[in-house]
Design an enzyme around this catalytic site. Structure first.
Site, mmCIF file in Angstrom:
data_model
loop_
_atom_site.group_PDB
_atom_site.id
_atom_site.type_symbol
_atom_site.label_atom_id
_atom_site.label_comp_id
_atom_site.label_asym_id
_atom_site.label_seq_id
_atom_site.Cartn_x
_atom_site.Cartn_y
_atom_site.Cartn_z
ATOM 1 N N ASP A 11 0.851 -1.205 0.000
ATOM 2 C CA ASP A 11 0.000 0.000 0.000
ATOM 3 C C ASP A 11 0.886 1.254 0.000
ATOM 4 O O ASP A 11 0.568 2.260 0.653
ATOM 5 C CB ASP A 11 -0.961 0.017 1.203
ATOM 6 C CG ASP A 11 -2.078 1.035 1.026
ATOM 7 O OD1 ASP A 11 -2.190 1.639 -0.064
ATOM 8 O OD2 ASP A 11 -2.842 1.251 1.987
ATOM 9 N N PRO B 86 -4.128 10.395 4.321
ATOM 10 C CA PRO B 86 -3.567 9.190 4.929
ATOM 11 C C PRO B 86 -2.611 8.492 3.967
ATOM 12 O O PRO B 86 -2.798 8.582 2.753
ATOM 13 C CB PRO B 86 -4.795 8.325 5.189
ATOM 14 C CG PRO B 86 -5.761 8.728 4.121
ATOM 15 C CD PRO B 86 -5.508 10.189 3.845
HETATM 16 O O1 DOR Z 1 -3.446 5.243 3.690
HETATM 17 C C1 DOR Z 1 -3.911 5.102 2.579
HETATM 18 N N1 DOR Z 1 -3.501 5.859 1.528
HETATM 19 N N2 DOR Z 1 -4.858 4.179 2.384
HETATM 20 C C2 DOR Z 1 -5.524 4.097 1.213
HETATM 21 O O2 DOR Z 1 -6.362 3.250 1.095
HETATM 22 C C3 DOR Z 1 -5.259 5.051 0.119
HETATM 23 C C4 DOR Z 1 -3.894 5.561 0.208
HETATM 24 C C5 DOR Z 1 -3.626 6.749 -0.710
HETATM 25 O O3 DOR Z 1 -4.059 6.727 -1.851
HETATM 26 O O4 DOR Z 1 -2.932 7.656 -0.275
HETATM 27 ZN ZN ZN Z 2 -6.799 1.179 0.808
#
Ligand code: DOR
Ligand code: ZN
Length: 425
Positions: A307, A325
């Protein structure tokens, strides 16, 4: 160099059960011979892999490369550079770009750009719904024909259960699958940090684990009833692990991934109020971390996906409610997984499996394997070398990680892709 000899490496390849010291001779990019003690030829480059592990290269089915639309955070070149420095030669990039990857021409654009860069295989995931708005399904069959390897609205859940059910059936019927970012938005609300003692003590808006758990349960139930595959992104809670255990026991075609950060970092990262700790799903408590580690060991969680979510410095400096995030991860997965080997959660063979073979198989590509006749696609790493995470060692365009300034153990020394050395560390 036409001839490369990798000497004395410990070769671990779960695909064909190799777990021993071997020399590997690569001629014009192809693995020509795997044997004990191959003598160097004149004019042959020798890589001394003593004390090192030689494994099939890694596959990450969940990265954010931000192209098109947000290339100030990352682009396909810098993302590919970070990937190969992490030992990866296949990455699947998420469709939460601007615009979203919901159209065949955008899928083709990403593939072409990845090939132009040429450092690794860049494969796009297509959006489940048009514009990732959660309402109208994309033309998944056309996206698949263009090269989309699976479907997700990641960054956001598919909140409407009817849409999710139809998407699961549609993707499954064309031989693909959906992957869900499991978060019930009515439960997560404006939550920032995992609901627990730390969020309470710091006065951070709490994000309850139920937001993830209920959605994982819904998706598992959809998988059971439709008989179609559902992949659960970034599992982070002990209850989600139990739900997935139950769904698998029911015979559902459910698979799951876990990130390096959910395997290693807790909500204590918030203690200095630094938003580098903000990620979705949020960093959890020790009990959750323990649960996802054991689930990865037992196979309830199938593999690791980073991720990798790059964001610019100025964005991560915003206040906690406004800060996006996400944290980067491509270069940290190997050391974090190796730490779990050291702590006896699983052995080195399982470590390679969760980074390499299992995720490759999930997206239907032939897992890289160290066998005579195949193109060299392998990673050589030193499992005991320590290195510091800092602005220079991070090859990603963005440096957003709570690991900045920390030392990690386990360093990629060489990555081979398409028979060529694409990274040397
Ligand atoms: O922390 C995250 N960032 N979780 C996600 O599902 C998307 C990702 C982002 O695209 O920055
Ligand atoms: Zn995600």
């Amino acid at each position: 160099m036409d001839l490369i000899l990798i000497k004395n490496g410990h070769v671990i390849d779960p695909e064909n059960n190799i777990n021993d010291k071997f020399d590997i001779l690569i001629e014009k990019g192809n693995i020509r011979r795997i044997d004990k003690n191959i003598e160097p030829f004149s004019g042959c480059e020798v890589i001394d892999a003593d004390e090192m592990i030689v494994s099939p290269s890694f596959t990450d089915i969940h990265v954010h490369l931000r192209d098109p639309g947000q290339t100030y955070k990352e682009d396909i070149r810098t993302g590919s550079m970070a990937a190969v420095a992490g030992g990866y030669t296949t990455v699947v990039c998420m469709p939460n770009t601007l615009p979203a990857l919901d159209d065949a021409s955008l899928i083709r654009y990403v593939i072409e750009k990845g090939e132009e860069v040429g450092l690794c295989r860049v494969l796009p995931a297509g959006a489940i719904t048009k514009g990732r708005r959660g309402k109208e399904l994309t033309e998944m069959a056309l996206l698949k024909d263009a090269g989309a390897v699976y479907f997700t609205d990641d960054g956001a859940p598919v909140m409407d259960s009817h849409v999710m059910r139809k998407a699961t059936e549609y993707a499954g019927s064309i031989g693909s699958f959906v992957a869900d970012h499991c978060e019930d938005l009515s439960l997560s609300e404006n939550g920032v940090a995992h609901e627990g003692e730390i969020a309470a003590a710091l006065g951070l808006p709490p994000l309850p684990p139920e937001a993830e758990d209920t959605m994982v349960a819904r998706d598992c139930i959809i998988a059971i009833h439709t008989g179609m595959p559902v992949h659960i992104c970034h599992v982070s809670t002990k209850v989600a692990v139990e739900v997935i255990t139950w769904a698998k026991a029911m015979g559902a075609e459910v698979t799951a991934e876990v990130t390096p950060h959910h395997l290693s970092l807790s909500d204590a990262e918030w203690l200095d109020f630094d938003c580098k700790a903000k990620v979705s799903p949020p960093l959890r408590e020790e009990e959750d971390i323990e649960a996802v580690r054991w689930a990865l060991s037992s196979g309830i969680i199938d593999f690791v996906a980073t991720d990798h979510a790059p964001h610019a410095h100025h964005e991560k400096m915003l206040e906690h409610h406004a800060c996006p995030p996400g944290m980067i991860g491509l270069q940290f997965a190997l050391p974090i997984v190796l730490e779990l080997v050291k702590k006896d959660y699983f052995d080195m063979k399982r470590a390679i499996e969760v980074l390499s073979t299992a995720p490759a198989r999930k997206i239907g590509i032939q897992p890289p394997s160290i066998v005579e006749g195949r193109k060299a696609e392998l990673t050589i790493f030193n499992p005991t070398e320590s290195w510091e995470v800092n602005e220079e060692s991070i090859l990603s365009k963005s440096k957003n990680t709570p690991l900045l300034g920390r030392k990690l153990i386990g360093k990629v020394k060489y990555t081979f892709y398409d028979g060529k050395i694409v990274y040397k560390g």
